[in-house]
Design an enzyme around this catalytic site. Structure first.
Site, PDB file in Angstrom:
ATOM      1  CG  ASP A  77       0.051  -0.131   2.625  1.00 54.98           C
ATOM      2  OD1 ASP A  77       1.062  -0.886   2.648  1.00 54.98           O
ATOM      3  OD2 ASP A  77      -0.476   0.581   3.292  1.00 54.98           O
ATOM      4  CG  ASP A 105       7.284   4.453   2.163  1.00 52.26           C
ATOM      5  OD1 ASP A 105       7.090   3.323   1.744  1.00 52.26           O
ATOM      6  OD2 ASP A 105       6.614   5.467   2.835  1.00 52.26           O
ATOM      7  CD  GLU A 137       4.435   0.215   6.926  1.00 54.00           C
ATOM      8  OE1 GLU A 137       5.136   0.760   7.718  1.00 54.00           O
ATOM      9  OE2 GLU A 137       4.465   1.540   6.011  1.00 54.00           O
ATOM     10  CD  GLU A 138       3.113   4.047   4.317  1.00 54.65           C
ATOM     11  OE1 GLU A 138       3.390   4.819   4.932  1.00 54.65           O
ATOM     12  OE2 GLU A 138       3.600   3.658   3.552  1.00 54.65           O
ATOM     13  CD  GLU A 162       8.842   0.844   4.939  1.00 49.67           C
ATOM     14  OE1 GLU A 162       9.042   2.051   3.923  1.00 49.67           O
ATOM     15  OE2 GLU A 162       7.575  -0.235   4.855  1.00 49.67           O
ATOM     16  CG  HIS A 348       5.258   9.373   3.238  1.00 50.62           C
ATOM     17  ND1 HIS A 348       4.685   8.829   4.467  1.00 50.62           N
ATOM     18  CD2 HIS A 348       5.724   7.949   3.054  1.00 50.62           C
ATOM     19  CE1 HIS A 348       4.386   7.281   5.151  1.00 50.62           C
ATOM     20  NE2 HIS A 348       5.050   7.688   3.968  1.00 50.62           N
TER      21      HIS A 348
END
Ligand SMILES: [Zn+2]
Length: 376
Positions: A77, A105, A137-138, A162, A348
């Site tokens: 995700d 990411d 995960e996020e 990561e 992000h």
């Protein structure tokens, strides 16, 4: 072998923001695992809004009845993106970089896994290889926690993807989250004495949180930057109108505990400061509700995987201040290393990218690691 950058361009065009189903991406990934070589097992579940999520564990069939020696772990995700960012799910390769949501990411690492497994010589395996793809995960590492509960991962060594710029990471901060509800009493703003402002009280609570954050700065853990646990009051909302004394205000607070200290130390310090505040201001009403407490990624005893990745990439093993799935999936006594192409400081964000040179290097390092542990 399909070029890693082509695989990544495909992966980014399949949007997998955590609120969406990751199933189409898992189905795409499955096409890279030849079924005569790999046994695939899906671990599906419905998330809290009823959306289908799939964790996938792929394990080589050869050699049979042998414990896997290495697992490559990657979440599927991504965080959301601004709709104005057109490249978010229409990725482009420009000047040696691939731009798009998740390029760094962590679909870049996923592309490296898929490129390296598609070229795997199964006949040469002395121990099985595992590939583990997780959902959600996020939004709290939910998929990884489910796989851990199901004891689905068997390898004692894990490379967890990561964006670390290909630096092997052997320890990381944990994650805690809580909501503080401050209650006042509504009144017409012309007569403030008839009520009690939850927003004024929230200001007092915020300075109490800040005092707790200051206290967390000791002791110091020099392996980390910053070298201590941190607290952030990231969200605040309260009040209903400009001419109403606010009756409620909510503060969302997170903290990142350092390995070596109790993961709930920040929570306990905030509670202590709130108690001190209540004694000073007896009319103040504030309640803290813990929502998450993920343990830090503690450095393990084993260093073989960390040392190998360090030799391969030429980078000194390090620590990070963000969380990952490593502490959930590492078996006791095993070794987990966080590793992957790209940089967390550009992830992000609008304009997220990964350098293609790092993708290619990562494919080589993964192939070397598989050769070292599974084909040695
Ligand atoms: Zn990630």
């Amino acid at each position: 072998m399909k070029p890693v950058e082509k695989i990544l361009l495909d992966l980014v065009t399949i949007p997998t923001v955590s609120a969406q189903s990751n199933e189409p991406l898992i189905a795409y990934a499955e096409t890279f695992f030849a079924t005569n070589v790999w046994a695939l097992r899906r671990y599906p579940y419905r998330d809290s809004s009823g959306t289908l999520k799939v964790n996938l564990v792929a394990r080589t069939r050869r050699p049979p009845r042998t414990r896997p020696a290495l697992a490559l772990v990657c979440h599927s995700d991504t965080v959301p993106y601004e709709t104005s960012w057109r490249e978010a799910v229409k990725p482009v390769l420009r000047r040696g970089r691939i731009y798009g949501r998740g390029s760094s990411d962590v679909k870049g690492f996923l592309a490296c896994i898929l490129a390296s497994v598609s070229a795997l010589d199964a006949a040469s395996l002395a121990a099985p290889l595992e590939v583990v793809l997780t959902a959600d995960e996020e939004i709290g590492r939910i998929g990884a926690k489910r796989l851990a509960a199901a004891k689905a991962v068997r390898a004692p060594r894990l490379i967890v993807g990561e964006p670390t710029g290909l630096t092997p990471v052997y320890a990381g901060k944990g994650y805690g989250l809580a909501e503080i509800v401050v209650r006042g009493r509504e009144a017409h703003s012309a007569f403030p004495a008839a009520g009690r402002s939850a927003i004024f009280d929230a200001a007092r609570v915020l300075t109490a949180i800040e005092r707790a954050a200051k206290r967390l700065e000791h002791p110091r853990y020099p392996a980390f930057d910053p070298p201590h646990a941190t607290i952030n009051a990231g969200l605040i909302r309260g009040g209903t109108a400009k001419n109403i004394v606010p009756g409620e205000c909510r503060i969302t607070v997170e903290w990142r505990p350092v390995p070596g200290e109790p993961p709930d130390r920040a929570l306990r310090l905030i509670e202590e400061e709130l108690n001190r505040l209540r004694r000073r201001v007896p009319a103040l009403e504030a309640e803290i509700q813990p929502l998450r407490l993920d343990p830090p990624f503690e450095p393990g005893e084993q260093t073989e995987l960390r040392d190998l990745l360090s030799r391969l990439s030429g980078r000194t093993p390090s620590t990070v201040s963000f969380g990952a799935e490593a502490p959930h999936l590492r078996p006791s006594g095993g070794e987990a290393v966080i590793f992957g192409p790209g940089d967390m400081t550009t992830a992000h964000r609008t304009g997220e990218y990964v350098p293609v040179a790092q993708l290619r290097a990562c494919v080589r390092h993964l192939q070397a690691a598989v050769a070292h542990f599974c084909q040695g």
